[in-house]
Each structure stands twice: as C-alpha cells, then as structure tokens.
Write an enzyme that holds these catalytic residues in place. Structure first.
Site, PDB file in Angstrom:
ATOM      1  N   TYR A   1       0.823  -1.210   0.000  1.00 44.07           N
ATOM      2  CA  TYR A   1       0.000   0.000   0.000  1.00 44.07           C
ATOM      3  C   TYR A   1       0.855   1.257   0.000  1.00 44.07           C
ATOM      4  O   TYR A   1       2.064   1.213   0.217  1.00 44.07           O
ATOM      5  CB  TYR A   1      -0.961  -0.004   1.197  1.00 44.07           C
ATOM      6  CG  TYR A   1      -0.309   0.321   2.535  1.00 44.07           C
ATOM      7  CD1 TYR A   1       0.513  -0.596   3.174  1.00 44.07           C
ATOM      8  CD2 TYR A   1      -0.505   1.558   3.150  1.00 44.07           C
ATOM      9  CE1 TYR A   1       1.109  -0.300   4.392  1.00 44.07           C
ATOM     10  CE2 TYR A   1       0.087   1.870   4.370  1.00 44.07           C
ATOM     11  CZ  TYR A   1       0.894   0.938   4.982  1.00 44.07           C
ATOM     12  OH  TYR A   1       1.489   1.241   6.181  1.00 44.07           O
TER      13      TYR A   1
ATOM     14  N   LYS B   1       6.447  -2.050   1.703  1.00 40.74           N
ATOM     15  CA  LYS B   1       5.313  -1.417   2.404  1.00 40.74           C
ATOM     16  C   LYS B   1       4.095  -2.339   2.326  1.00 40.74           C
ATOM     17  O   LYS B   1       3.141  -2.109   1.590  1.00 40.74           O
ATOM     18  CB  LYS B   1       5.028  -0.028   1.827  1.00 40.74           C
ATOM     19  CG  LYS B   1       4.169   0.820   2.773  1.00 40.74           C
ATOM     20  CD  LYS B   1       4.264   2.273   2.406  1.00 40.74           C
ATOM     21  CE  LYS B   1       3.253   3.122   3.145  1.00 40.74           C
ATOM     22  NZ  LYS B   1       3.380   3.094   4.596  1.00 40.74           N
TER      23      LYS B   1
ATOM     24  N   GLU C   1      12.179   2.499  13.963  1.00 42.08           N
ATOM     25  CA  GLU C   1      11.284   3.561  13.472  1.00 42.08           C
ATOM     26  C   GLU C   1      10.016   3.525  14.316  1.00 42.08           C
ATOM     27  O   GLU C   1       9.915   2.759  15.269  1.00 42.08           O
ATOM     28  CB  GLU C   1      10.964   3.350  11.987  1.00 42.08           C
ATOM     29  CG  GLU C   1      10.285   2.025  11.704  1.00 42.08           C
ATOM     30  CD  GLU C   1      10.083   1.718  10.228  1.00 42.08           C
ATOM     31  OE1 GLU C   1       9.896   2.646   9.433  1.00 42.08           O
ATOM     32  OE2 GLU C   1      10.085   0.523   9.887  1.00 42.08           O
TER      33      GLU C   1
ATOM     34  N   LEU D   1      11.194   1.120   6.894  1.00 47.32           N
ATOM     35  CA  LEU D   1      10.589   1.561   5.639  1.00 47.32           C
ATOM     36  C   LEU D   1      11.310   2.835   5.180  1.00 47.32           C
ATOM     37  O   LEU D   1      11.563   3.731   5.997  1.00 47.32           O
ATOM     38  CB  LEU D   1       9.104   1.869   5.843  1.00 47.32           C
ATOM     39  CG  LEU D   1       8.408   2.299   4.549  1.00 47.32           C
ATOM     40  CD1 LEU D   1       8.154   1.096   3.646  1.00 47.32           C
ATOM     41  CD2 LEU D   1       7.111   3.018   4.837  1.00 47.32           C
TER      42      LEU D   1
HETATM   43  N1  PDD Z   1       2.898   4.981   7.267  1.00 45.73           N
HETATM   44  N2  PDD Z   1       7.586   3.758   8.710  1.00 45.73           N
HETATM   45  C1  PDD Z   1       6.455   3.027   8.706  1.00 45.73           C
HETATM   46  C2  PDD Z   1       6.455   1.693   9.377  1.00 45.73           C
HETATM   47  C3  PDD Z   1       5.291   3.526   8.076  1.00 45.73           C
HETATM   48  O1  PDD Z   1       4.176   2.785   8.065  1.00 45.73           O
HETATM   49  C4  PDD Z   1       5.325   4.805   7.469  1.00 45.73           C
HETATM   50  C5  PDD Z   1       4.132   5.376   6.764  1.00 45.73           C
HETATM   51  C6  PDD Z   1       6.528   5.534   7.506  1.00 45.73           C
HETATM   52  C7  PDD Z   1       6.663   6.895   6.873  1.00 45.73           C
HETATM   53  O2  PDD Z   1       6.643   6.807   5.464  1.00 45.73           O
HETATM   54  P1  PDD Z   1       6.135   8.006   4.542  1.00 45.73           P
HETATM   55  O3  PDD Z   1       6.919   9.203   4.927  1.00 45.73           O
HETATM   56  O4  PDD Z   1       6.434   7.559   3.164  1.00 45.73           O
HETATM   57  O5  PDD Z   1       4.652   8.170   4.820  1.00 45.73           O
HETATM   58  C8  PDD Z   1       7.630   4.982   8.127  1.00 45.73           C
HETATM   59  C9  PDD Z   1       1.674   5.362   6.613  1.00 45.73           C
HETATM   60  C10 PDD Z   1       1.437   6.828   6.647  1.00 45.73           C
HETATM   61  C11 PDD Z   1       0.531   4.550   7.198  1.00 45.73           C
HETATM   62  O6  PDD Z   1       0.761   3.357   7.427  1.00 45.73           O
HETATM   63  O7  PDD Z   1      -0.570   5.065   7.399  1.00 45.73           O
END
Ligand code: PDD
Length: 295
Positions: free
Chosen positions: A43, A159, A191, A216
């Site tokens: 996703y 992801k 993270e 991620l």
């Molecule tokens: N989450 N690390 C994890 C485990 C994440 O699920 C996310 C994003 C990030 C940050 O990635 P980005 O900057 O590309 O949004 C880091 C999304 C927002 C979610 O699961 O809703």
C-alpha cells in the site's frame, strides 16, 4: 446495526475498486482476495493538500518497488493510475485528505502458492478528509511516544499491509497515553509503528536510521533529508540507541500524515525541555516549502 457507510463515511464518498467508482460503504473485494486471506498486498498513503498530491512521484516509485519485490504487476500504467487518482479526488470533492492505494496479487482459491493462471491484481483506492485541526495541535504541542519491542519481519522495506505487529505496538503505546510507538531492536530505535523516527543530539546533529531492510524508506524522510542538505544542516543517517534518544535535545516523527511532528516525551520522560524544538520546526518549514505543502 448501522451500515458502515451510514455510521462512518460521510454521504457521497467514493472508493475505486478494480475499474469502478463505488459508494464508499458498498465498495468491496472478493472473499478470496489474497490480500485479505494471506496479506499478499502492498500500500501507499499520500497526502492531498490544497487539492494537490504531495510527493506523488516518490510514493508511486516506492509502490512500484514494493510490487517488484513481491513479484506483482502494476495494476495500471502509472499514467492511468494517476488519472484514476485524480478522478477519485474530483468525485469526492476533497481538497485536504489522505489518499490510500492498495494492491494485492488478486483473488484465487486459497493456496500459499498463487495459481499459474492468476488473474489481475486487485487495486483499491480510497480517499478521506484529513483532520487538520488534530494535526495542527500535534505540531504545536508535540506528541508522546512509548517504546515497544520491534517484533516485525525482516523485510520492513516493503510497504506491506501485514501490519499486525505495528498495530499491536501502537495500541500498546496508546494504552500508555502515547500517540506513537517507537520500535526498539537490540537497544536501538528502528522507526515508529507508522512513522520514521528522528532525534537532534545535544550538539545539534539531526539523526535518523540509515536505510536497510530494518525500516521503511519513508518518502517524507527522504524529502526532509534533501531539505536539510539544501539548508546545509548537519544530518547523519545512522542507528541511534534508546539512551541517545532519551538524552536528545529534540525528537520528531515523519510520515505522509505529518512531517516533522515534534516528540516531547519518550516513555514519559521529557525530551530536552519537553517542548517542540526549534530545529524540528525549521525542518518542518523547509519540508513544507520544498514540497508545496504550504500552498
Ligand atoms: N505509514 N515507517 C512506517 C512503518 C510507516 O508505516 C510509514 C508510513 C513511515 C513513513 O513513510 P512516509 O513518509 O512515506 O509516509 C515509516 C503510513 C502513513 C501509514 O501506514 O498510514
């Protein structure tokens, strides 16, 4: 019992599923979708602000990479996907929201190995309004984080929708009154459960974990790093310990749902003076300028 559409989604909201724009409460996938049964899905979440998708290309780049890693084809060409995303935005009449894209291998009789004649991937896109007041409050006041053990798998760079450990960690953090969980492995922060983790050390070094299969590769993280480099700020991509985090001057989290959200406590202990820090604010402003978030 109220239907989902009536209880949760404002009237008039639409979702896209495999070529069709459907009322949000009525949109559905096959019961034997491999995303649903086996978690074989990936996703993206993209921020929509002032009617514009923020960091759209890098999100689509990462989506293509995740699909390559699990050997699932792109359900549509990038150009076609972008036009579907725009159509969904137009139909929903939302200017500030979060766009969610999910792709699974598709539907087939349940078997761990997909059949040779597997049909097309399942593509789902939804859009919901963003709680901007909530985000503003978090930006102004900062948030609490609670540390939790990182019990996830070895390919966190993909992801995937397999978010059970992330969900469990965030629920545990919420029970402790925190907004986010910071995941700890071997004494080091990997993270957040849905964000990347950052600290600013006592001597002003901005630190976030280096890229590997342990985390991620956040799109927001990448753009913040670029903005910091352009402003000649001192940045280091490396692992940092829980102790370092607890003695940091500032800390923050980043994701598409909130870039540079200040962290003011870790496990109830204040970070720095317990208030959002100046470097976090500055980076947030630089990111907003760089990506057009400011409008
Ligand atoms: N989450 N690390 C994890 C485990 C994440 O699920 C996310 C994003 C990030 C940050 O990635 P980005 O900057 O590309 O949004 C880091 C999304 C927002 C979610 O699961 O809703």
């Amino acid at each position: 019992m109220k239907k989902w559409s009536e209880s949760r989604a404002p009237a008039g909201r639409y979702a896209y599923v495999n070529g069709r724009y459907l009322r949000h409460g009525e949109a559905c996938v096959h019961v034997e979708d491999r995303g649903l049964q086996l978690g074989e899905a990936i996703y993206e979440v993209c921020n929509l602000r002032h009617g514009r998708l923020i960091d759209e290309e890098p999100h689509l780049d990462r989506m293509e990479r995740s699909l390559r890693e699990i050997a699932v084809a792109m359900p549509l060409s990038r150009a076609a996907l972008k036009s579907v995303m725009r159509e969904l935005i137009a139909r929903n009449r939302i200017k500030d929201g979060l766009l969610y894209i999910q792709v699974s291998r598709g539907a087939a009789k349940r078997d761990h190995v997909p059949p040779a004649n597997m049909g097309r991937p399942t593509l789902i896109i939804t859009l919901r309004p963003q709680d901007l007041a909530g985000l503003e409050k978090r930006m102004a006041q900062g948030v609490a984080v609670s540390t939790q053990p990182d019990i996830r798998w070895g390919r966190r760079d993909i992801k995937t929708t397999n978010l059970l450990p992330n969900v469990m960690a965030k629920v545990a953090a919420k029970k402790k009154g925190a907004f986010e969980a910071w995941l700890v492995e071997g004494g080091k922060i990997t993270e957040g459960s849905s964000t990347n983790a950052w600290i600013v050390t006592a001597d002003g070094e901005i630190v976030t974990r280096d890229l590997s299969s342990a985390i991620l590769a956040g799109v927001t993280r990448k753009l913040i790093l670029e903005a910091a480099a352009e402003a000649q700020m001192k940045v280091s991509e490396r692992a940092f310990t829980l102790e370092e985090a607890k003695s940091a001057r500032e800390a923050f989290i980043s994701s598409a749902t909130g870039a540079c959200v200040p962290v003011v406590t870790i496990d109830d202990a204040p970070v720095g003076d317990g208030r959002p820090g100046p470097l976090t604010r500055r980076l947030g402003t630089l990111y907003a300028r760089k990506t057009g978030l400011e409008g």
